[in-house]
Write a protein that holds these residues in place. Structure first.
Motif, PDB file in Angstrom:
ATOM      1  N   GLU A  45    -111.287 -34.840  49.262  1.00 33.82           N
ATOM      2  CA  GLU A  45    -111.277 -33.411  48.947  1.00 33.82           C
ATOM      3  C   GLU A  45    -111.959 -33.145  47.605  1.00 33.82           C
ATOM      4  N   LEU A  46    -111.654 -33.991  46.606  1.00 35.76           N
ATOM      5  CA  LEU A  46    -112.252 -33.821  45.281  1.00 35.76           C
ATOM      6  C   LEU A  46    -113.756 -34.027  45.322  1.00 35.76           C
ATOM      7  N   ILE A  47    -114.201 -35.016  46.083  1.00 31.67           N
ATOM      8  CA  ILE A  47    -115.638 -35.293  46.199  1.00 31.67           C
ATOM      9  C   ILE A  47    -116.346 -34.124  46.865  1.00 31.67           C
ATOM     10  N   ALA A  48    -115.672 -33.514  47.865  1.00 35.01           N
ATOM     11  CA  ALA A  48    -116.262 -32.357  48.545  1.00 35.01           C
ATOM     12  C   ALA A  48    -116.350 -31.156  47.614  1.00 35.01           C
ATOM     13  N   GLU A  49    -115.294 -30.957  46.813  1.00 36.67           N
ATOM     14  CA  GLU A  49    -115.264 -29.816  45.907  1.00 36.67           C
ATOM     15  C   GLU A  49    -116.185 -30.005  44.704  1.00 36.67           C
ATOM     16  N   ARG A  50    -116.255 -31.262  44.214  1.00 35.11           N
ATOM     17  CA  ARG A  50    -117.045 -31.549  43.018  1.00 35.11           C
ATOM     18  C   ARG A  50    -117.857 -32.815  43.256  1.00 35.11           C
ATOM     19  N   PRO A  51    -118.956 -32.707  44.007  1.00 33.80           N
ATOM     20  CA  PRO A  51    -119.745 -33.890  44.370  1.00 33.80           C
ATOM     21  C   PRO A  51    -120.339 -34.635  43.191  1.00 33.80           C
ATOM     22  N   ASP A  52    -120.451 -33.986  42.029  1.00 34.43           N
ATOM     23  CA  ASP A  52    -121.025 -34.649  40.859  1.00 34.43           C
ATOM     24  C   ASP A  52    -119.971 -35.254  39.935  1.00 34.43           C
ATOM     25  N   ALA A  53    -118.698 -35.163  40.314  1.00 33.39           N
ATOM     26  CA  ALA A  53    -117.635 -35.752  39.498  1.00 33.39           C
ATOM     27  C   ALA A  53    -117.792 -37.267  39.476  1.00 33.39           C
ATOM     28  N   SER A  54    -117.461 -37.896  38.349  1.00 30.80           N
ATOM     29  CA  SER A  54    -117.594 -39.348  38.231  1.00 30.80           C
ATOM     30  C   SER A  54    -116.529 -40.049  39.069  1.00 30.80           C
ATOM     31  N   LEU A  55    -116.818 -41.295  39.428  1.00 34.84           N
ATOM     32  CA  LEU A  55    -115.871 -42.069  40.220  1.00 34.84           C
ATOM     33  C   LEU A  55    -114.545 -42.235  39.478  1.00 34.84           C
ATOM     34  N   SER A  56    -114.618 -42.491  38.175  1.00 35.48           N
ATOM     35  CA  SER A  56    -113.387 -42.687  37.405  1.00 35.48           C
ATOM     36  C   SER A  56    -112.563 -41.410  37.325  1.00 35.48           C
ATOM     37  N   GLU A  57    -113.244 -40.279  37.253  1.00 33.50           N
ATOM     38  CA  GLU A  57    -112.524 -38.999  37.201  1.00 33.50           C
ATOM     39  C   GLU A  57    -111.783 -38.747  38.508  1.00 33.50           C
ATOM     40  N   VAL A  58    -112.460 -38.997  39.622  1.00 29.11           N
ATOM     41  CA  VAL A  58    -111.828 -38.819  40.931  1.00 29.11           C
ATOM     42  C   VAL A  58    -110.673 -39.811  41.089  1.00 29.11           C
ATOM     43  N   ALA A  59    -110.875 -41.039  40.610  1.00 28.79           N
ATOM     44  CA  ALA A  59    -109.829 -42.061  40.713  1.00 28.79           C
ATOM     45  C   ALA A  59    -108.577 -41.639  39.956  1.00 28.79           C
ATOM     46  N   ARG A  60    -108.762 -41.109  38.757  1.00 28.07           N
ATOM     47  CA  ARG A  60    -107.607 -40.670  37.972  1.00 28.07           C
ATOM     48  C   ARG A  60    -106.861 -39.535  38.661  1.00 28.07           C
ATOM     49  N   SER A  61    -107.614 -38.598  39.239  1.00 24.05           N
ATOM     50  CA  SER A  61    -106.998 -37.425  39.857  1.00 24.05           C
ATOM     51  C   SER A  61    -106.319 -37.749  41.182  1.00 24.05           C
ATOM     52  N   SER A  62    -106.835 -38.742  41.892  1.00 30.39           N
ATOM     53  CA  SER A  62    -106.296 -39.061  43.218  1.00 30.39           C
ATOM     54  C   SER A  62    -105.328 -40.239  43.212  1.00 30.39           C
ATOM     55  N   GLY A  63    -105.240 -40.963  42.078  1.00 31.13           N
ATOM     56  CA  GLY A  63    -104.282 -42.050  41.974  1.00 31.13           C
ATOM     57  C   GLY A  63    -104.672 -43.322  42.696  1.00 31.13           C
ATOM     58  N   ILE A  64    -105.972 -43.533  42.893  1.00 36.23           N
ATOM     59  CA  ILE A  64    -106.433 -44.768  43.532  1.00 36.23           C
ATOM     60  C   ILE A  64    -107.486 -45.423  42.654  1.00 36.23           C
ATOM     61  N   ALA A  65    -107.880 -46.638  42.997  1.00 38.23           N
ATOM     62  CA  ALA A  65    -108.821 -47.396  42.184  1.00 38.23           C
ATOM     63  C   ALA A  65    -110.241 -46.835  42.311  1.00 38.23           C
ATOM     64  N   VAL A  66    -111.054 -47.117  41.282  1.00 42.70           N
ATOM     65  CA  VAL A  66    -112.449 -46.659  41.281  1.00 42.70           C
ATOM     66  C   VAL A  66    -113.200 -47.232  42.479  1.00 42.70           C
ATOM     67  N   GLY A  67    -112.949 -48.505  42.790  1.00 42.09           N
ATOM     68  CA  GLY A  67    -113.609 -49.122  43.938  1.00 42.09           C
ATOM     69  C   GLY A  67    -113.248 -48.433  45.242  1.00 42.09           C
ATOM     70  N   THR A  68    -112.003 -47.975  45.353  1.00 44.72           N
ATOM     71  CA  THR A  68    -111.579 -47.254  46.557  1.00 44.72           C
ATOM     72  C   THR A  68    -112.276 -45.906  46.645  1.00 44.72           C
ATOM     73  N   VAL A  69    -112.408 -45.240  45.505  1.00 46.86           N
ATOM     74  CA  VAL A  69    -113.126 -43.954  45.481  1.00 46.86           C
ATOM     75  C   VAL A  69    -114.575 -44.149  45.904  1.00 46.86           C
ATOM     76  N   ARG A  70    -115.189 -45.221  45.423  1.00 48.85           N
ATOM     77  CA  ARG A  70    -116.588 -45.506  45.807  1.00 48.85           C
ATOM     78  C   ARG A  70    -116.698 -45.696  47.321  1.00 48.85           C
ATOM     79  N   ASP A  71    -115.720 -46.402  47.894  1.00 50.17           N
ATOM     80  CA  ASP A  71    -115.726 -46.612  49.342  1.00 50.17           C
ATOM     81  C   ASP A  71    -115.571 -45.283  50.085  1.00 50.17           C
ATOM     82  N   VAL A  72    -114.683 -44.411  49.583  1.00 52.31           N
ATOM     83  CA  VAL A  72    -114.492 -43.083  50.190  1.00 52.31           C
ATOM     84  C   VAL A  72    -115.791 -42.295  50.136  1.00 52.31           C
ATOM     85  N   ARG A  73    -116.442 -42.285  48.975  1.00 52.99           N
ATOM     86  CA  ARG A  73    -117.697 -41.542  48.815  1.00 52.99           C
ATOM     87  C   ARG A  73    -118.766 -42.058  49.771  1.00 52.99           C
ATOM     88  N   ASP A  74    -118.895 -43.385  49.877  1.00 50.86           N
ATOM     89  CA  ASP A  74    -119.904 -43.967  50.765  1.00 50.86           C
ATOM     90  C   ASP A  74    -119.602 -43.633  52.224  1.00 50.86           C
TER      91      ASP A  74
END
Length: 203
Positions: A45-74
């Motif tokens: 949801e965060l990536i859809a709302e803010r596609p330019d947000a950094s991976l670490s920012e999304v990770a902090r907001s969603s409570g998961i690891a940066v690597g997991t966020v990267r996998d979600v984005r891909d």
């Protein structure tokens, strides 16, 4: 932190490992979800709302690891579900999360695909301008191309640049970035005003 203490904290924080919101405490003392399904959905949801947000920012907001966020984005870029079936440790809980958020997942996938398509269109437009002799062979034209190219490069490397900046610089850089954005917006508006009469004349 000792293994015994970690175990004691884990039993208090996540007595029911079947809960999609349950967490475990790692050796570094940080809490991590046992089932990342809900976090992956929040990240999508965060990536859809803010596609330019950094991976670490999304990770902090969603409570998961940066690597997991990267996998979600891909996954979103490929048009796939952000919650892979292979990671499903709790089918019932995950099914509830997916059922509640199916429309949001679909929206996230669509938004991510549209954002990626927009970037491809922008690259194509910039390459066409760089081949245009009226710009390429004049001083002002080359200056415009350099400015646009620099902005496009910023967009392509946004995540790395955000993570690189030291904390004491972020406010100043953010203010300058907004100032630049406002200038570009004014520039775009002036160009559109110039285009309108030409469109009407050709109309």
């Amino acid at each position: 932190m000792s293994a015994k203490k970690i175990s004691a904290i884990r039993s208090k924080v996540s007595p029911d490992s079947g809960n999609a919101e349950a967490v475990r405490i790692g050796k570094d003392g940080r809490a991590r979800p046992l089932d990342s399904s809900a976090g992956r959905l929040r990240a999508a949801e965060l990536i859809a709302e803010r596609p330019d947000a950094s991976l670490s920012e999304v990770a902090r907001s969603s409570g998961i690891a940066v690597g997991t966020v990267r996998d979600v984005r891909d996954r979103l870029r490929r048009g796939e579900d952000p919650i892979p079936k292979a990671y499903n440790k709790n089918p019932d809980a995950t099914a509830e999360v997916q059922t509640a958020g199916d429309w949001r997942i679909t929206g996230a996938v669509t938004a991510a695909a549209e954002a990626q398509q927009a970037k491809l269109v922008a690259i194509s437009a910039l390459q066409a301008l760089e081949r245009d002799p009226s710009l390429r062979l004049s001083i002002t034209g080359r200056r415009i191309l350099r400015l646009i190219g620099a902005t496009h490069s910023l967009s392509a490397h946004l995540n790395g640049l955000v993570d690189f900046l030291p904390a004491h610089c972020t406010t100043a850089v953010a203010d300058l970035a907004r100032n630049c954005a406002e200038t570009w917006e004014l520039f775009a508006g002036e160009l559109e005003k110039r285009c309108d009469p030409q469109i009407e004349a050709n109309g």
